[in-house]
Design an enzyme around this catalytic site. Structure first.
Site: not given
Length: 288
Positions: A138, A169
């Site tokens: 994201h 991440n």
């Protein structure tokens, strides 16, 4: 007698002139004092002028980013963020959003419905990420969207994703996301812009869609309340990297991306804040 009257009259008319000269001198002196006082006031009040100037700039203007015209781009506004998408690389050029204390305190559960975005040309497909060895990372995190079910759903579009190593991440990128929610709770509002560094030579892609795997990622953060900025550039590798080691100035990020952030701010203020590179000071000012 006539001579005396003339001398007497001369004396009577000369005295008011002396009083007039004295009055003008006093008036000039008073004006000098007032001007000097005003200059001192303005000098001492100058630090407070920056927040006032910044307050006049709306959130939407602060979220705007100038991207070079040669870069493919499509801008889409979602409920909680804005994506500027690169159809050739199949990843966003940048994602921008406002994080307030209220939004950071959202309690909705995290979503998990990853999906291609039908509104975006060149968006990646789910198959591009399968067995690729990279996470769907994201840019605008789900943790910042717990204030709205629609915002939560929107942030799982692949137009808000980039291929990231699992270590990045789930590691320092995630740590920084947690930090920004804490900072937003303290400051009341943060303006955040994140994305891949697409000016680097892209040497790897994933899937049939050839989704670009960025070598680095950036994030820039502006606190209007504290009139401070901080920025970060992370390597997309499995090597360990501390958040503080990735810290830099907004000027540094502009230099490597070719983008212009926070152009809506007055030039003097923008130049001052974007040159800041003091993560330790930022941390100290954001302690509860």
């Amino acid at each position: 007698m006539a001579t005396r009257r003339t001398r007497s009259s001369s004396r009577r008319t000369s005295r008011p002139r002396r009083r007039s000269h004295a009055g003008r001198f006093i008036a000039i002196l008073a004006a000098i004092v007032v001007v000097a006082g005003l200059a001192i006031y303005q000098a001492t009040a100058a630090p407070e002028a920056a927040p006032a100037a910044s307050a006049a700039v709306g959130t939407k203007s602060l979220l705007a980013v100038d991207v070079p015209r040669s870069v493919p781009q499509q801008t889409v506004e979602y409920t909680g963020f804005t994506v500027n998408f690169n159809r050739d690389k199949h990843v966003p050029n940048y994602v921008a959003w406002e994080l307030t204390a209220e939004k950071a305190a959202g309690t909705l559960p995290r979503g998990n419905k990853f999906a291609p975005d039908p509104r975006v040309r060149g968006c990646a497909e789910l198959d591009d990420y399968r067995r690729s060895g990279f996470d769907r990372g994201h840019m605008a995190p789900a943790g910042d969207m717990k204030w709205s079910a629609r915002a939560m759903d929107d942030c799982f579009y692949l137009s808000n994703m980039c291929p990231q190593t699992k270590r990045l991440n789930s590691g320092k990128w995630n740590d920084l996301e947690k930090n920004t929610r804490r900072w937003a709770t303290i400051d009341g509002q943060l303006i955040i812009i994140a994305g891949p560094v697409l000016t680097d030579r892209i040497t790897h892609s994933i899937g049939a869609g050839r989704v670009a795997v960025p070598n680095r990622f950036f994030k820039v953060i502006y606190s209007p309340a504290k009139q401070q900025m901080v920025a970060f550039v992370f390597s997309n590798t499995d090597l360990p990297e501390a958040v503080k080691d990735a810290a830099c100035s907004v000027d540094d990020v502009e230099a490597i991306t070719g983008m212009d952030f926070f152009a809506a701010l007055p030039d003097e203020l923008e130049n001052k804040l974007e040159s800041q590179n003091n993560y330790a000071r930022w941390q100290r000012s954001h302690r509860k």
